[in-house]
Design an enzyme around this catalytic site. Structure first.
Site, short mmCIF file in Angstrom:
data_model
loop_
_atom_site.label_atom_id
_atom_site.label_comp_id
_atom_site.label_asym_id
_atom_site.label_seq_id
_atom_site.Cartn_x
_atom_site.Cartn_y
_atom_site.Cartn_z
N CYS A 52 0.77 -1.24 0.00
CA CYS A 52 0.00 0.00 0.00
C CYS A 52 0.81 1.29 0.00
O CYS A 52 0.77 2.07 -0.95
CB CYS A 52 -0.96 0.01 1.19
SG CYS A 52 -2.05 -1.43 1.26
N HIS A 102 -2.50 6.32 3.56
CA HIS A 102 -1.46 5.61 4.31
C HIS A 102 -0.14 6.39 4.37
O HIS A 102 0.94 5.84 4.19
CB HIS A 102 -1.21 4.22 3.71
CG HIS A 102 -0.68 3.23 4.70
ND1 HIS A 102 -0.86 1.88 4.56
CD2 HIS A 102 0.00 3.41 5.86
CE1 HIS A 102 -0.29 1.26 5.58
NE2 HIS A 102 0.24 2.17 6.38
#
Length: 517
Positions: A52, A102
């Site tokens: 991610c 993130h």
């Protein structure tokens, strides 16, 4: 079309092989189909890091992960790295982030002037891997429980998050539509579905007949026949500690298809708002993902590998007035979005860049004028589950995979789309393999990187351990509501990991697989 609005729609862990746009016969995603019918559809788009955070850092900066030290999901994204949002903001765009990105580190905006929701994952050093502990080291708690406990639910942590993300994004679009200013917008809407664990809402689970769920095309490969990278992930994911039956596989794929439909519904509603408000005619729409999902192919799950289901991503770009809908088979990657959007925003008069980027504008491909497209994508991996730097280069139909200190892989994707025949060392491909290896090593020194990554891991683990109480460890999380650190996944003190946190938030609750054996 100068200064168009930009709506960037992202899914998390969505493999193109599970989309009808890319040929899947079972999955239902009619809104993405309609978007594709008016878009440039890229059939060979890759992420630049199949996990991610580094993938997103690379996409936003237009630079390959190693060049910005995006080693893993706990690598700090330096505030000194210019992003697409910085450039667009300097050009007068209103930049807004809604949903997952993130970011790790003190800078939780990176050029976005506003964020409307916290992140679903930690912003600290909780997930720093430790290569010295071997491949079983998995600080996020990733495990095959996510597959063994797959099924339907009424509510989950990710549904909480994505429903809130959608609501805020819809309101933002209405606010932008009635804003009297003439400033264009760059709105990023990023969902956490269809990321594992594999739990679909009852509504979306019931859109599929269980008997219609197809099996993986390639079954589990014996441990002794796995390449080194795959063998490392076998242990990291705990495939030897929890037996996965055929029904687990079917349940997980069923839930994943339901989660894809869940995202598709949200995409449809957002596109409907663009139409209803009159924004669609001047808004570039992009749909993509940060990486794919193995979905049981080769017996593998999640991401972290360079096989097609993990490294390839969907990429649809609808640019009103700039290109006719077309299917584009050229090899591209997410770093190409940075120069593409700058060119779109300036009608080709891209501003001077403060730092060089590794991507190329996709506009020539979209307009049919790319006579000299490089046809190359590079992806890297250095997070948990491996014990050395890994890199992939795809050029044309060939894919070369390098695992430092171990045998390489070479596939001819035209002849072998399932990647079953390793051609590395084959005399017929000797010159091509040498050329691809030279390209892979041209700007990437695995020996130096190995040392730097080990040092970075040790430094960040020390900082995290020194921070003391769990509450102090979360001081970088972007907070919108006072209870954000309790609602979503945070690193402080949760030794069970992400799968356990998400499992506890699932309603009805499903007991851990170990207690049901």
């Amino acid at each position: 079309m100068r200064n168009p609005n930009v709506l960037l729609l992202m899914a998390d862990q969505m493999t193109p092989s599970a989309l009808p746009v890319y040929g899947h016969k079972v999955v239902q995603a009619p809104n993405l189909r309609r978007l594709a019918d008016a878009s440039a559809v890229f059939t060979n788009a890759y992420c630049n890091f199949p996990i991610c955070a580094p993938s997103r850092y690379s996409m936003l900066s237009g630079r390959l992960p190693h060049s910005i030290e995006a080693w893993d999901n706990a690598a700090e994204f330096s505030a000194a790295t210019p992003t697409l949002a910085h450039y667009l903001r300097r050009m007068g765009y209103r930049t807004t982030l809604v949903g997952k990105m993130h970011f790790v580190g003190p800078d939780q905006l990176h050029g976005f002037e506003e964020r409307l929701i916290t992140d679903i994952y930690p912003a600290d050093f909780a997930w720093v891997p430790d290569w010295t502990q071997g491949p079983r080291n998995a600080p996020t708690g990733i495990s095959m429980r996510a597959v063994a406990e797959a099924g339907e639910c009424i509510r989950s942590l990710q549904i909480d998050y994505d429903d809130e993300t959608e609501h805020l994004a819809i309101q933002q679009l209405f606010d932008l539509a009635r804003d009297p200013s003439t400033a264009p917008f760059f709105l990023t809407v990023s969902f956490s579905h269809p990321h594992s664990p594999f739990t679909a809402s009852t509504e979306h689970w019931k859109r599929y007949r269980h008997e219609d769920i197809d099996a993986p095309k390639v079954g589990p490969i014996p441990l002794e026949d796995l390449d080194t990278h795959s063998r490392w992930l076998y242990y990291s994911h705990g495939r030897d500690s929890l037996k996965i039956e055929a029904e687990h596989v079917r349940n997980a794929r069923h839930a994943y298809y339901g989660m894809v439909s869940y995202v598709d519904d949200k995409v449809g509603r957002l596109l409907g708002i663009l139409e209803d408000t009159g924004l669609a005619g001047n808004t570039v729409v992009i749909f993509t993902s940060d990486h794919g999902e193995m979905l049981g192919e080769r017996g593998m799950w999640f991401k972290q590998t360079f096989f097609e289901n993990s490294a390839r991503v969907p990429l649809l770009i609808r640019a009103p007035g700039q290109q006719a809908p077309r299917t584009i088979d050229a090899v591209v990657s997410l770093v190409d979005l940075f120069p593409t959007l700058l060119d779109m925003a300036t009608d080709g008069n891209r501003p001077d860049l403060a730092a060089p980027v590794n991507g190329n504008s996709l506009l020539p491909l979209m307009t049919g004028k790319a006579d000299d497209w490089p046809d190359i994508a590079v992806s890297e991996y250095s997070d948990m589950g491996v014990c050395a730097p890994c890199r992939m280069v795809r050029a044309g139909e060939l894919k070369y995979v390098y695992t430092h200190g171990h045998p390489s892989l070479l596939f001819d994707l035209h002849k072998d789309p399932l990647e079953l025949n390793n051609l590395s060392g084959h005399p017929v491909y000797r010159s091509e393999e040498a050329r691809l290896k030279a390209r892979l090593l041209l700007d990437w020194d695995p020996e130096r990187l190995h040392e730097r990554i080990l040092q970075s891991q040790a430094e960040r683990r020390l900082i995290y351990e020194a921070m003391g109480k769990a509450g102090e460890r979360n001081n970088w999380s972007y907070l919108v509501r006072p209870d954000d650190n309790r609602r979503f996944v945070r690193g402080g003190g949760d030794v069970e990991g992400t799968v356990a946190v998400k499992g506890r938030a699932r309603y009805p609750y499903v007991a851990p697989a170990e207690s049901r054996r």
